[in-house]
Motif scaffolding. Sequence first.
Motif, short mmCIF file in Angstrom:
data_model
loop_
_atom_site.label_atom_id
_atom_site.label_comp_id
_atom_site.label_asym_id
_atom_site.label_seq_id
_atom_site.Cartn_x
_atom_site.Cartn_y
_atom_site.Cartn_z
N PHE A 77 49.88 39.16 34.87
CA PHE A 77 49.99 37.80 35.38
C PHE A 77 51.06 37.01 34.64
O PHE A 77 51.86 36.29 35.26
CB PHE A 77 48.64 37.07 35.27
N THR A 125 38.38 31.49 39.72
CA THR A 125 39.47 32.06 40.51
C THR A 125 38.89 33.04 41.53
O THR A 125 37.69 33.30 41.56
CB THR A 125 40.45 32.82 39.60
N HIS A 128 38.18 39.33 40.41
CA HIS A 128 38.96 40.54 40.10
C HIS A 128 38.10 41.79 40.25
O HIS A 128 38.62 42.90 40.32
CB HIS A 128 39.56 40.47 38.70
N ASN A 260 45.05 32.43 42.02
CA ASN A 260 44.40 32.97 43.22
C ASN A 260 45.38 33.79 44.07
O ASN A 260 45.05 34.89 44.53
CB ASN A 260 43.81 31.84 44.06
N MET A 263 46.09 36.96 42.17
CA MET A 263 44.92 37.83 42.06
C MET A 263 44.64 38.55 43.38
O MET A 263 44.34 39.76 43.39
CB MET A 263 43.69 37.02 41.64
N THR A 267 45.02 42.67 43.09
CA THR A 267 43.84 43.55 43.16
C THR A 267 43.90 44.55 44.31
O THR A 267 43.05 45.43 44.40
CB THR A 267 42.55 42.71 43.27
N TYR A 272 46.66 47.86 39.88
CA TYR A 272 45.33 47.36 39.53
C TYR A 272 44.30 48.49 39.54
O TYR A 272 43.46 48.58 38.64
CB TYR A 272 44.88 46.26 40.49
#
Length: 475
Positions: A77, A125, A128, A260, A263, A267, A272
Amino acid sequence: MGKIYYAVLFLLVLGVVGCKQSGDRKKTQDEILIEVPDLPKILESGKIRVVTNYNSTNYFVYKGQPMGYQFEMLQEFANFMDVKLEVTVSNDLQANFEALQNGQLDIIASSLAVTRETENHVAFTEPHSFSRQVLVQQAYTPDQKGDMNIKFNSLIRNQLDLAGKSIYVQKGSAFVQRLRNLADEIGDSIHIVEIPDYEVEQLIELVAEGEIPYTVCDESLAKVNLNFYPNLDVATAISFPQKQAWAVNKNAPELLNAVNNWMVGFTKTARYRRIYQKYFLNKRSIHLVDAGFHSIKGGQVSIYDELIREESETYDWDWRLIASIIYQESRFIPDAESWAGALGLMQLMPQTANRFGVEAITSPRENIRGGMQLLQWLDGRMALRIEDPEERLKFVLASYNVGIGHVLDAMRLAEKNGKDAKVWDDNVDYFILNKSNPKYYNDPVVEFGYCRGEEPYHYVREILERYEHYKNVMR
């Protein structure tokens, strides 16, 4: 100066008017407004401040390298946002929430269960991951005399059987609220013991050792801990799958939106999936904790920790800083040799070894001692120019890597070009980085000519960043 600033200013003005109209009453402590850094302020500062919890999956150090599920996601991030990642460690949930609300942190990055109760205080958020809460109990009691004497326990499989039981959980965690709800659901009491000073994995260990009867944790973490404590049982769920997310301040909507958006996309990536598999599904990665060079279980950075401590204490340096240098120089390989002929843990050149009386250059103790003497000498030279010890350290590290002459050249270039020759970041570091540019290495103030500046530039950053991680997790 930012939307938040003007909003706060507007509210303060209204407050003043209101006070005038009500007889100038004094503002209470609750009316003092705190300006919370949102995304523009974070980007302007160039860093994002996060806290995560220290355990065998989220954040730890293994063989000198910081690792962890949350840590790797945070790195991704921060790289995406092009800001520096500033990580602190705290397993105190209440303190973390307070720091977030007070604007001292930007993100709480851990596996926080998304609950309505907590949503009153923070903004969650996008998730995850997802995980159930499970009961952790002893499947059998280990016996020192051998497997034949193992005593198997009666296990709880029905949540109704939790009535009257004492369950120890981390204070302020989502587990507390879930157990309260479960007590209502079964129509009986559950004795919930909130422990303020223990993290989830510490409570799991206490169950494994028979010190407490039960605890609760996320299923993903519970399954990892079965590899360390095979006498545990974690098959009894006490919740449905829950969202697990990060948290930001409710007054930082732009930051929330940025996290957001990132993410949701991240993901879904293969990157990820590799990170998640590495820490929760890959058996080889899980068994990292069995190794001695793990900051949680083994408590070591390397086999040379004690030696590094002894030599560092002699010269009054923090051993964790020296360990970070050694990792950078040799990855703790005592007979490592560079392309230029530098040898040993601290990569001494033969002439440097001779200068400081190092006879056996690949001897770990002699090599560390020679490296410490070189650092001490460089610090003494730089102390004549830079008074602040924290700032001076950056110049010393660069000098250790590339030679003091090139660093002095960069300082002269900084001064000539209107920068502060006694400040490294955004001043001297720019000129060391660009000392491979003819515009700079041909400048009349330069005495030592060309330098491949990327190496010392990154060298200083990487050592100090790793040093911060070592300070987070090592005494």
